[in-house]
Every structure is written in C-alpha cells, then in structure tokens.
Design a protein around this motif. Structure first.
Motif, mmCIF file in Angstrom:
data_model
loop_
_atom_site.group_PDB
_atom_site.id
_atom_site.type_symbol
_atom_site.label_atom_id
_atom_site.label_comp_id
_atom_site.label_asym_id
_atom_site.label_seq_id
_atom_site.Cartn_x
_atom_site.Cartn_y
_atom_site.Cartn_z
ATOM 1 N N PRO A 42 -8.482 25.875 -24.323
ATOM 2 C CA PRO A 42 -8.199 26.540 -25.349
ATOM 3 C C PRO A 42 -8.792 25.573 -26.846
ATOM 4 N N GLN A 43 -9.395 24.874 -26.063
ATOM 5 C CA GLN A 43 -10.994 23.648 -26.619
ATOM 6 C C GLN A 43 -11.635 24.363 -26.900
ATOM 7 N N GLN A 44 -13.185 24.316 -27.454
ATOM 8 C CA GLN A 44 -14.229 23.956 -26.987
ATOM 9 C C GLN A 44 -15.235 23.425 -27.121
ATOM 10 N N LEU A 45 -16.012 23.392 -25.468
ATOM 11 C CA LEU A 45 -16.903 21.876 -24.994
ATOM 12 C C LEU A 45 -18.034 21.476 -25.823
ATOM 13 N N ASP A 46 -18.635 21.008 -25.733
ATOM 14 C CA ASP A 46 -19.830 21.446 -25.917
ATOM 15 C C ASP A 46 -20.908 21.353 -25.592
ATOM 16 N N THR A 47 -21.713 23.027 -25.627
ATOM 17 C CA THR A 47 -22.492 23.644 -24.467
ATOM 18 C C THR A 47 -24.126 23.567 -24.935
ATOM 19 N N TYR A 48 -24.468 22.667 -23.515
ATOM 20 C CA TYR A 48 -26.064 22.052 -22.834
ATOM 21 C C TYR A 48 -26.606 22.829 -22.726
ATOM 22 N N VAL A 49 -27.997 23.296 -22.853
ATOM 23 C CA VAL A 49 -28.568 24.696 -22.552
ATOM 24 C C VAL A 49 -29.046 23.818 -22.236
ATOM 25 N N PHE A 50 -30.261 24.481 -21.392
ATOM 26 C CA PHE A 50 -31.274 24.440 -20.208
ATOM 27 C C PHE A 50 -32.311 25.099 -19.850
ATOM 28 N N SER A 51 -33.462 25.123 -19.415
ATOM 29 C CA SER A 51 -34.127 25.800 -18.709
ATOM 30 C C SER A 51 -35.626 24.837 -18.185
ATOM 31 N N ASP A 52 -35.586 26.294 -17.167
ATOM 32 C CA ASP A 52 -36.601 25.372 -16.432
ATOM 33 C C ASP A 52 -38.221 25.065 -16.408
ATOM 34 N N GLU A 53 -39.101 24.577 -16.368
ATOM 35 C CA GLU A 53 -40.396 25.133 -16.798
ATOM 36 C C GLU A 53 -40.820 26.535 -16.323
ATOM 37 N N THR A 54 -40.162 27.351 -15.517
ATOM 38 C CA THR A 54 -40.690 28.202 -15.908
ATOM 39 C C THR A 54 -40.365 29.469 -17.410
ATOM 40 N N ILE A 55 -39.720 28.961 -18.003
ATOM 41 C CA ILE A 55 -39.875 29.553 -19.364
ATOM 42 C C ILE A 55 -40.538 29.211 -19.849
ATOM 43 N N SER A 56 -41.117 30.217 -20.956
ATOM 44 C CA SER A 56 -43.042 29.597 -21.275
ATOM 45 C C SER A 56 -41.757 29.655 -23.295
ATOM 46 N N GLY A 57 -42.621 29.425 -24.205
ATOM 47 C CA GLY A 57 -42.134 28.939 -25.499
ATOM 48 C C GLY A 57 -41.670 30.304 -26.085
ATOM 49 N N LEU A 70 -24.779 34.793 -29.847
ATOM 50 C CA LEU A 70 -23.755 35.173 -29.179
ATOM 51 C C LEU A 70 -21.934 33.931 -29.806
ATOM 52 N N PHE A 71 -22.779 32.761 -30.202
ATOM 53 C CA PHE A 71 -21.948 32.279 -30.620
ATOM 54 C C PHE A 71 -21.197 32.239 -31.995
ATOM 55 N N ASN A 72 -21.967 33.196 -32.512
ATOM 56 C CA ASN A 72 -21.617 33.279 -34.294
ATOM 57 C C ASN A 72 -20.582 34.291 -33.799
ATOM 58 N N THR A 73 -20.826 35.346 -32.963
ATOM 59 C CA THR A 73 -20.259 36.568 -33.283
ATOM 60 C C THR A 73 -19.099 36.413 -33.165
ATOM 61 N N ILE A 74 -18.702 35.417 -31.632
ATOM 62 C CA ILE A 74 -17.132 35.022 -31.180
ATOM 63 C C ILE A 74 -16.582 34.143 -32.008
ATOM 64 N N LYS A 75 -16.990 33.400 -32.739
ATOM 65 C CA LYS A 75 -16.353 32.974 -33.830
ATOM 66 C C LYS A 75 -16.781 30.976 -32.661
ATOM 67 N N LEU A 76 -17.539 30.569 -32.500
ATOM 68 C CA LEU A 76 -17.968 29.836 -32.082
ATOM 69 C C LEU A 76 -18.469 28.499 -32.981
ATOM 70 N N ASP A 77 -19.006 27.404 -33.059
ATOM 71 C CA ASP A 77 -18.990 26.384 -33.265
ATOM 72 C C ASP A 77 -20.765 26.512 -33.196
ATOM 73 N N THR A 78 -21.274 26.386 -33.764
ATOM 74 C CA THR A 78 -22.665 26.570 -33.667
ATOM 75 C C THR A 78 -23.467 24.873 -33.598
ATOM 76 N N ARG A 79 -22.956 23.895 -33.762
ATOM 77 C CA ARG A 79 -23.042 22.620 -34.005
ATOM 78 C C ARG A 79 -22.171 22.059 -32.549
ATOM 79 N N LYS A 80 -21.959 23.123 -32.359
ATOM 80 C CA LYS A 80 -21.679 22.268 -30.659
ATOM 81 C C LYS A 80 -23.080 23.045 -29.782
ATOM 82 N N LEU A 81 -23.764 22.963 -29.990
ATOM 83 C CA LEU A 81 -24.416 24.053 -29.586
ATOM 84 C C LEU A 81 -25.823 22.740 -29.115
ATOM 85 N N LYS A 82 -26.036 22.050 -27.841
ATOM 86 C CA LYS A 82 -27.657 21.638 -27.497
ATOM 87 C C LYS A 82 -28.576 21.407 -26.544
#
Length: 210
Positions: A42-57, A70-82
């Motif tokens: 039930p708790q929302q954890l921080d979400t760490y988002v990574f990408s490797d060197e193959t992902i362009s700007g 996605l976070f806004n759609t399902i009412k998750l706290d976007t401040r926990k997106l890192k």
C-alpha cells in the motif's frame, strides 16, 4: 509462519524499514539484509528511473513525460520520481579498472549481456534487484530504459520484464521501425511503460482473478 509472526523472535528477521504488516527491508538471523517484495504493497516508494547510454536525449524526454503522465493518471506522488539517467557512482571503477558491482547502469547491462544471443537477459536484470545493496539502503521501485534487445528464456525477445514491488527493464529496440511516425512511436512506448510499471505495482499478474 508469516513474516509478521517472526519479527522479534530469536531467529526471525529484524524489521529495518516499513511496518510489521508491510515490511520493506529486513535483516535475517544470519545478518543478511533482504529487500521484501509485496505485490500488493500500500505504500508508495521512491521510483528511480535510469537509462543506459543507448537512450538519446529526445527519447529521454519522451520517457520522462510518460512516467510523469503515468503517475498523474493513477494518482501517485510525482515528487517521488527520481530521474538519474545513465547513472554511475564515484566508485564505479575499481583499482584494477573493472566495473564495480551495482555502482553503475553500465555494470548492470554488461553483467547481463549474453554474447551468444547478442541480447540482454531481462529476467536476470530485474531479479538481480533483490541483491542490490542500494535497495537495502534506499528502498525504491526501479525502472531501467535501454535500446538494447532483451530476452527471457523461451522467447526470442521481450519488450520488457518486471518484478512486482521491485523493478522493471524496458527496451525501445523493437520500436525503432516506427521512427518514420514519431507520434505513433511515442504512444506505443507510453503504452509499454504503463504496462510494465503496472507489473511493478502488482497489476496484472497471476492474482488478477482476485
């Protein structure tokens, strides 16, 4: 005996973070830390988002916007997106010049690259999150983006793979064929992200009948 029943016992795990009903990290009687995965947490954890060197700007922007939507759609706290991009710590290289385990996205991808298939083992990457020391120190949900081709045993390729309450890896490799239609490609990628992160949140799964 359930996890909550064993807390406080002589040989049971010690709660490090979370609650007895919904533990996040525990320490076993052998002194081993373990990240606890609960598909219906039930708790929302921080979400760490990574990408490797193959992902362009440009793709970085698409992926960031999709995660926020996605976070806004399902009412998750976007401040926990890192957003960490192609992360590496200061000690990602050891004294011998080798990549240090768990200290960079580069290490994760290289460790799980199958030279025979020229693909990365998606299941191995997500399952490896259970042993990531950063999960013990900073419990989080993890998303890794790549343009490398992915596979799991028994499949020629997969778009992504996830472990509930833990992590997902998502590949854009198969969608390069849609580069001629940027709008369509963006919507397909967004749908994939919603799907795979849904697995991290426990939906859908083998419990969908409940």
């Amino acid at each position: 005996m359930s996890m909550t029943d064993s807390f406080g016992g002589e040989r049971g795990p010690t709660l490090i973070s979370g609650t007895p009903e919904y533990p996040i990290v525990v320490k076993t009687g052998e002194g081993i830390y373990r990240r606890v995965a609960l598909p219906e947490r039930p708790q929302q954890l921080d979400t760490y988002v990574f990408s490797d060197e193959t992902i362009s700007g440009n793709d970085q922007q698409i992926l960031s916007e999709a995660m926020i939507e996605l976070f806004n759609t399902i009412k998750l706290d976007t401040r926990k997106l890192k957003f960490f991009g192609n992360w590496r710590s200061e000690k990602y290289i050891d004294s011998r010049g080798y990549l240090t385990p768990y200290e960079s996205i580069e290490w994760v991808m290289k460790k799980n690259y199958d030279n025979r298939r020229s693909q990365c083992d998606a299941n191995s990457i997500t399952f490896g999150s259970y042993y990531d020391p950063y999960q013990y120190r900073f419990p989080h949900w993890e998303v890794i983006f790549t343009k490398r081709d992915l596979f799991v045993e028994g499949c020629n390729f997969v778009f992504g793979c996830a472990q509930p309450d833990l992590s997902t890896i998502i590949s854009l490799y198969q969608f390069e064929k849609f580069a001629y239609n940027p709008g369509l490609r963006k919507e397909i990628i967004k749908t994939l992200i919603f799907h795979e992160f849904g697995h991290v949140l426990g939906l859908p799964s083998e419990r969908r009948g409940k």
